[in-house]
Design a protein around this motif. Sequence first.
Motif, PDB file in Angstrom:
ATOM      1  N   ASP A  36       0.819  -1.203   0.000  1.00 21.15           N
ATOM      2  CA  ASP A  36       0.000   0.000   0.000  1.00 21.15           C
ATOM      3  C   ASP A  36       0.854   1.254   0.000  1.00 21.15           C
ATOM      4  O   ASP A  36       0.521   2.245  -0.663  1.00 21.15           O
ATOM      5  CB  ASP A  36      -0.932   0.026   1.230  1.00 21.15           C
ATOM      6  N   THR A  37       1.948   1.196   0.739  1.00 18.41           N
ATOM      7  CA  THR A  37       2.803   2.385   0.792  1.00 18.41           C
ATOM      8  C   THR A  37       3.438   2.650  -0.556  1.00 18.41           C
ATOM      9  O   THR A  37       3.472   3.768  -1.051  1.00 18.41           O
ATOM     10  CB  THR A  37       3.906   2.205   1.844  1.00 18.41           C
ATOM     11  N   ARG A  38       3.927   1.589  -1.137  1.00 21.16           N
ATOM     12  CA  ARG A  38       4.547   1.790  -2.449  1.00 21.16           C
ATOM     13  C   ARG A  38       3.504   2.271  -3.458  1.00 21.16           C
ATOM     14  O   ARG A  38       3.789   3.101  -4.323  1.00 21.16           O
ATOM     15  CB  ARG A  38       5.186   0.492  -2.944  1.00 21.16           C
ATOM     16  N   ALA A  39       2.272   1.735  -3.303  1.00 16.51           N
ATOM     17  CA  ALA A  39       1.215   2.118  -4.248  1.00 16.51           C
ATOM     18  C   ALA A  39       0.920   3.609  -4.187  1.00 16.51           C
ATOM     19  O   ALA A  39       0.515   4.210  -5.179  1.00 16.51           O
ATOM     20  CB  ALA A  39      -0.061   1.331  -3.967  1.00 16.51           C
ATOM     21  N   ALA A  40       1.127   4.206  -3.006  1.00 17.20           N
ATOM     22  CA  ALA A  40       0.843   5.634  -2.879  1.00 17.20           C
ATOM     23  C   ALA A  40       1.679   6.461  -3.834  1.00 17.20           C
ATOM     24  O   ALA A  40       1.250   7.507  -4.317  1.00 17.20           O
ATOM     25  CB  ALA A  40       1.104   6.091  -1.453  1.00 17.20           C
ATOM     26  N   TRP A  41       2.877   5.951  -4.132  1.00 14.48           N
ATOM     27  CA  TRP A  41       3.769   6.732  -4.981  1.00 14.48           C
ATOM     28  C   TRP A  41       3.673   6.368  -6.473  1.00 14.48           C
ATOM     29  O   TRP A  41       4.305   6.992  -7.291  1.00 14.48           O
ATOM     30  CB  TRP A  41       5.214   6.523  -4.540  1.00 14.48           C
ATOM     31  N   ARG A  42       2.919   5.341  -6.781  1.00 19.36           N
ATOM     32  CA  ARG A  42       2.927   4.908  -8.174  1.00 19.36           C
ATOM     33  C   ARG A  42       1.984   5.727  -9.031  1.00 19.36           C
ATOM     34  O   ARG A  42       1.019   6.299  -8.557  1.00 19.36           O
ATOM     35  CB  ARG A  42       2.479   3.456  -8.251  1.00 19.36           C
ATOM     36  N   ASP A  46      -1.470  -0.058  13.166  1.00 19.33           N
ATOM     37  CA  ASP A  46      -0.284   0.720  12.842  1.00 19.33           C
ATOM     38  C   ASP A  46       0.085   0.609  11.371  1.00 19.33           C
ATOM     39  O   ASP A  46       0.629   1.536  10.787  1.00 19.33           O
ATOM     40  CB  ASP A  46       0.892   0.264  13.693  1.00 19.33           C
ATOM     41  N   GLY A  47      -0.174  -0.532  10.833  1.00 15.80           N
ATOM     42  CA  GLY A  47       0.193  -0.725   9.434  1.00 15.80           C
ATOM     43  C   GLY A  47      -0.517   0.233   8.496  1.00 15.80           C
ATOM     44  O   GLY A  47       0.004   0.572   7.438  1.00 15.80           O
ATOM     45  N   SER A  48      -1.680   0.719   8.892  1.00 19.19           N
ATOM     46  CA  SER A  48      -2.402   1.614   7.970  1.00 19.19           C
ATOM     47  C   SER A  48      -1.877   3.028   8.048  1.00 19.19           C
ATOM     48  O   SER A  48      -2.243   3.869   7.242  1.00 19.19           O
ATOM     49  CB  SER A  48      -3.891   1.614   8.306  1.00 19.19           C
ATOM     50  N   LEU A  49      -1.014   3.251   9.020  1.00 19.52           N
ATOM     51  CA  LEU A  49      -0.504   4.608   9.167  1.00 19.52           C
ATOM     52  C   LEU A  49       0.412   4.995   8.029  1.00 19.52           C
ATOM     53  O   LEU A  49       0.318   6.085   7.473  1.00 19.52           O
ATOM     54  CB  LEU A  49       0.249   4.690  10.496  1.00 19.52           C
ATOM     55  N   TYR A  50       1.316   4.113   7.737  1.00 23.88           N
ATOM     56  CA  TYR A  50       2.358   4.475   6.771  1.00 23.88           C
ATOM     57  C   TYR A  50       1.852   4.699   5.353  1.00 23.88           C
ATOM     58  O   TYR A  50       2.284   5.646   4.695  1.00 23.88           O
ATOM     59  CB  TYR A  50       3.493   3.447   6.835  1.00 23.88           C
ATOM     60  N   PRO A  51       0.953   3.898   4.838  1.00 22.86           N
ATOM     61  CA  PRO A  51       0.396   4.246   3.522  1.00 22.86           C
ATOM     62  C   PRO A  51      -0.237   5.630   3.527  1.00 22.86           C
ATOM     63  O   PRO A  51      -0.025   6.431   2.617  1.00 22.86           O
ATOM     64  CB  PRO A  51      -0.643   3.156   3.264  1.00 22.86           C
ATOM     65  N   SER A  52      -0.973   5.948   4.608  1.00 24.76           N
ATOM     66  CA  SER A  52      -1.605   7.264   4.655  1.00 24.76           C
ATOM     67  C   SER A  52      -0.569   8.360   4.711  1.00 24.76           C
ATOM     68  O   SER A  52      -0.684   9.391   4.046  1.00 24.76           O
ATOM     69  CB  SER A  52      -2.528   7.359   5.865  1.00 24.76           C
ATOM     70  N   LEU A  53       0.452   8.149   5.551  1.00 25.17           N
ATOM     71  CA  LEU A  53       1.508   9.154   5.636  1.00 25.17           C
ATOM     72  C   LEU A  53       2.130   9.397   4.266  1.00 25.17           C
ATOM     73  O   LEU A  53       2.355  10.531   3.845  1.00 25.17           O
ATOM     74  CB  LEU A  53       2.586   8.700   6.626  1.00 25.17           C
ATOM     75  N   ASN A  54       2.377   8.323   3.543  1.00 23.74           N
ATOM     76  CA  ASN A  54       2.995   8.492   2.239  1.00 23.74           C
ATOM     77  C   ASN A  54       2.052   9.160   1.243  1.00 23.74           C
ATOM     78  O   ASN A  54       2.479   9.966   0.409  1.00 23.74           O
ATOM     79  CB  ASN A  54       3.461   7.137   1.707  1.00 23.74           C
ATOM     80  N   ARG A  55       0.773   8.825   1.343  1.00 25.19           N
ATOM     81  CA  ARG A  55      -0.165   9.498   0.450  1.00 25.19           C
ATOM     82  C   ARG A  55      -0.170  10.987   0.721  1.00 25.19           C
ATOM     83  O   ARG A  55      -0.263  11.804  -0.191  1.00 25.19           O
ATOM     84  CB  ARG A  55      -1.572   8.943   0.630  1.00 25.19           C
ATOM     85  N   MET A  56      -0.062  11.333   2.017  1.00 22.82           N
ATOM     86  CA  MET A  56      -0.064  12.751   2.352  1.00 22.82           C
ATOM     87  C   MET A  56       1.227  13.410   1.870  1.00 22.82           C
ATOM     88  O   MET A  56       1.238  14.596   1.518  1.00 22.82           O
ATOM     89  CB  MET A  56      -0.249  12.932   3.850  1.00 22.82           C
ATOM     90  N   LEU A  57       2.307  12.647   1.865  1.00 18.59           N
ATOM     91  CA  LEU A  57       3.551  13.176   1.302  1.00 18.59           C
ATOM     92  C   LEU A  57       3.373  13.478  -0.187  1.00 18.59           C
ATOM     93  O   LEU A  57       3.792  14.520  -0.691  1.00 18.59           O
ATOM     94  CB  LEU A  57       4.691  12.177   1.481  1.00 18.59           C
ATOM     95  N   VAL A  58       2.740  12.536  -0.902  1.00 15.94           N
ATOM     96  CA  VAL A  58       2.518  12.728  -2.340  1.00 15.94           C
ATOM     97  C   VAL A  58       1.656  13.975  -2.574  1.00 15.94           C
ATOM     98  O   VAL A  58       1.924  14.786  -3.444  1.00 15.94           O
ATOM     99  CB  VAL A  58       1.844  11.503  -2.970  1.00 15.94           C
ATOM    100  N   LYS A  59       0.648  14.136  -1.719  1.00 13.60           N
ATOM    101  CA  LYS A  59      -0.234  15.276  -1.909  1.00 13.60           C
ATOM    102  C   LYS A  59       0.394  16.578  -1.480  1.00 13.60           C
ATOM    103  O   LYS A  59      -0.124  17.645  -1.755  1.00 13.60           O
ATOM    104  CB  LYS A  59      -1.523  15.069  -1.098  1.00 13.60           C
ATOM    105  N   GLY A  60       1.520  16.488  -0.789  1.00 14.48           N
ATOM    106  CA  GLY A  60       2.195  17.714  -0.429  1.00 14.48           C
ATOM    107  C   GLY A  60       1.718  18.311   0.881  1.00 14.48           C
ATOM    108  O   GLY A  60       2.021  19.467   1.178  1.00 14.48           O
ATOM    109  N   TRP A  61       0.957  17.539   1.681  1.00 14.28           N
ATOM    110  CA  TRP A  61       0.504  18.069   2.963  1.00 14.28           C
ATOM    111  C   TRP A  61       1.556  17.910   4.040  1.00 14.28           C
ATOM    112  O   TRP A  61       1.556  18.625   5.045  1.00 14.28           O
ATOM    113  CB  TRP A  61      -0.777  17.349   3.419  1.00 14.28           C
ATOM    114  N   LEU A  62       2.425  16.935   3.847  1.00 12.01           N
ATOM    115  CA  LEU A  62       3.478  16.691   4.820  1.00 12.01           C
ATOM    116  C   LEU A  62       4.831  16.727   4.137  1.00 12.01           C
ATOM    117  O   LEU A  62       4.940  16.544   2.915  1.00 12.01           O
ATOM    118  CB  LEU A  62       3.338  15.315   5.476  1.00 12.01           C
ATOM    119  N   ALA A  63       5.848  16.961   4.935  1.00 11.72           N
ATOM    120  CA  ALA A  63       7.208  16.794   4.437  1.00 11.72           C
ATOM    121  C   ALA A  63       7.933  15.896   5.433  1.00 11.72           C
ATOM    122  O   ALA A  63       7.622  15.908   6.631  1.00 11.72           O
ATOM    123  CB  ALA A  63       7.902  18.136   4.319  1.00 11.72           C
ATOM    124  N   ALA A  64       8.896  15.118   4.940  1.00 14.12           N
ATOM    125  CA  ALA A  64       9.567  14.146   5.824  1.00 14.12           C
ATOM    126  C   ALA A  64      11.063  14.341   5.800  1.00 14.12           C
ATOM    127  O   ALA A  64      11.640  14.705   4.771  1.00 14.12           O
ATOM    128  CB  ALA A  64       9.218  12.728   5.376  1.00 14.12           C
TER     129      ALA A  64
END
Lengths: 916, 114
Positions: free
Chosen positions: A66-72, B51-69
């Motif tokens: 899922d994490t990788r999918a976010a960036w694809r 906890d596992g659902s946190l990281y996909p969301s965090l990364n999606r927010m990174l893609v959207k530009g709401w967060l920086a890491a």
Amino acid sequence: MAGWKEFIRRILHFGYRSQFDRDLEEEVHFHIEMRREELQHEGMSPADALARARREFGSRAQMGEDTRAAWRFQWLEDFWRDLVYAARSFRASPGFAAVAILSLAIGVGANCVMFSMVEAALLRLPRVPKPQEIVAVVSKAIESNSHEASYPDYKDLRDLTTSFEGLTAFSGVNVGFASRPGMEPRVKEGKLVTGNFFDVLAVGPQIGRTFLPEEDRVPGKDNVVVVSHALWEAEFGSDPTVIGKQVRINGNDFTIIGILPKRFTDVDDDLDDSRPDFYIPMRASVRMGRDADALENRGLRNLAILGRLRPGSPLAQARAEVATLGATLEKQYPATNKNRSMTIQTVRQYRGASFGNVMSLMLMTLAGAVLLVACANVAGLLAGRTPARAKEIAMRLAIGAGRARLIRQLLTESVLLAAAGAVAGIAIGYIPIVIARQIQIPANPPQSLPFELNNDVLLFTIGVALLSVILFGLLPAFHATRGDLVSAMNGTNALTRHPGVLRKILRGRNFLVAGQVAIALLLMTVSSLLYAGVYKTLAASFQNPGFQIDHLLAIDFETSITHYKGPAAARFLDALIERVRRADEVESATLTYQSIETIRPEGTVNPQDVPISGVWGDDAFFDALGIPIPRGRPFRKAEISHPATVAIVNEVLARHHWPGQDAIGKQLRIGGDQGRFVEVVGVVKLDNYHAFGVPPQEIIFLPYVAPSKPHDISLLIRTTREPFRLVEPIRRFIRELDPDQPVPTAETWQHAYGIFTTMLRLGTTIIGSMGVLGLLLALVGLYGLVMFEVNSRTREIGIRMAMGARQSTVVRMILRQGIILATFGVAAGVGLNYGIVKLFSAFFGDNSQSGSASAQPQAAAPNGGNQISIHVGTDTFGDHGFVLLVLAVFVIMLIAAYIPARRASRVDPNVALRCE
Amino acid sequence: MGLNNSPANSELLPGTLYLLILRTLRSGALHGYAIAKRIKEASEDDLQIEDGSLYPSLNRMLVKGWLAAEWGISENNRKARFYRLTAEGRRQLERESADFDRLVRSIQRVLRTV
């Protein structure tokens, strides 16, 4: 906006991927470690704490995904996966893929070729900067067809309007052109232009310069010339040092000041226009044989006007301004501008509806029909695969794939097919384009048809391919993803379970194939109609022009190239023809020219002045042309070179004005109220004089007398042997008589006809191929449909045969379907067909009866006017022929249905029953 | 995405995970584990995120530009990845808070009157 940034972030991430995986790994590890420590603090054992922490975290694999999918780029990956899948499935059924791609290639290719013609004929804008700003100003009068204006009118337009950045005027001119003074001059075509011509078009020279403003001020002063790239290559071998050198134009020395770039191809009127070889300032026209005061004469109209609109100046406003000026001029100068209006046309409108353009549009329609048939074909093929894939699709729907996702996948297949079809189509289309380009129109210099596979054509073709995806891909995709999940997964044929559904689905496919048949039939008929109509026109004009066109050499002395003027010219021509008549291999020779004469026949019910074609010829005219005179006699030598007292008319004229009577001895008044009377001494059977494809016209022949005003005169020579053998001797005669007289091109009329027939033959071949293609495609479609039938009923067939049905019964059963389809298709085709015939008759004019005198005089152009009508009527094709065609199609359809039916009957019941 | 439902049970309305993360980061950057812990603490253990659902969301927010890491050092000297709000993220937080409030109030209104 945000989307772009996301896009960029994803792009940037792409290079970072493997590092990202490692980082993520590390991050997760950290997370779990922290939790473990926390739990250990609360008193758990390290091992338990670790286990608990891991459990709380959840599935690392899933999270990683899922994490990788976010960036694809999700859609991109899906698309790629779908493409690969589609390619693999096509490889598994190569027959289907081959037929589908071939059908599409034919449809797309046909459109590619047709569009290249339409583009060259109609759409291509002039190759100048900002071509959409260029417009033509035309001056129209009620009684004439021409668009040309006079110089004073042009000056007023230029000075009194504000919508234009610049206005330029020009006219074409034929001259004797010698690349070096002292060389024998050849006839070349160029343009007289106002000094700002190249400024308005914003075209700069490749070498040298274009005109300066002061070079078009004083008549006859500035003998400068700008030369076209083609002429520079042909005559000067692309030598860059020609600037400043002299050429001789009509006996006058001109200095070359510039060479135009290759890409510049002037603002042509039309596909048929030749490209100008050179450009000279308008005020040099006095040296071209034009009158000294031609530029002051408001009533002398021979200029075309082009303008560049001011940026931001809307077309409607400019048009209004021009119209207002036209009305003002009409009031100010009633003598010359009565009933004259001015307006603006875009370059495309200006090109107008010439024969080439009309033909192109018709071909385009045909190509569209072929595309429709091809798409119907492929749609049918795709839908035919549906039952085989029903299980696969049902399963994917069941495990949760969205319907939209599946439709996207199916559409991707269609896109792959269309892409392959487009590539193949362009490749196939390139061949006819290249062939067409090789066809030389025998002009001087010879020209080729400007068809290109340029960017516009390519874009259009790709657009057509995409359109075809929608046409053939969308419906099957929707249809396939509906569906009864349970029965599909059970493997039973959903269709036989629900006869209502069966009928509904089959009706959809029936419609496709019946439609294909109808359109194919229509294509065949339209092409045959056109073919027959065009052929008949050709046959009429060519085989029976009323005179003998073989062994006939024509040399046109146009006024602009004739060295002499007035009486000197007449003496020159007389001397020349005497010399020619004495030469070897000359059977007879005549001088002739054409004009428009108004006649008023005596003794008719309604004496009126009628403008008709006039042909002036000397005593050898009818002999030289081989025109028999069934009634009366030709001109006598005594009657030549004197004001006309006698005339010879054609049957069309005689029938019109003195029906049922003998025209010999009747009187006509020529030239209106002040004209002379002439007596008819002969009647000939001639429908048209040197004109192509026009209805029969009235013609009056008058005895040759040197024209009072400068006129283009032709020397016609009937030779005993090959006509072109005489060209050199005649050239010698002309040189002997006057070394400065340029030698016009000699042409045989057979040749001129030949050009015309080449063009038309090209057109008819294309039309014929379209028809045949359409029919072939429809056949394939029908075959495919019946195959589908058979495949989907395999089980049923097996059961029937196991229960004792005979082969013939099975065949009959399958065949019945095919017959019904063919019948529907043919019926629809016949219906459509009558509609189209009516349309064509209205458009082209039904000419089943000849003998109606036309009131359209041929313009005095030696090579025939621009108006061409095609004789099309139901009688040109014949109802018999049509019935035959229908029957033929029907029979072919039956055969196409029979073969798979036969194959079905041979199915082994065991295999059928086992088959899913 | 999935939730661990503890007895006191609250299912997150879909899409609110973003809101929670944004809010949590309002006062400063945190690493992933801290974010999860903060959310649990602040909701008094009512909200349990897997906890596992946190990281996909965090990364999606990174893609959207709401967060920086950025990588940094955690409180116990370990290498950790810290997330912080961006300006766009702050704007998103306000938008989503307002939306959420509106939604809750309208539901409450319906519950009261019906």
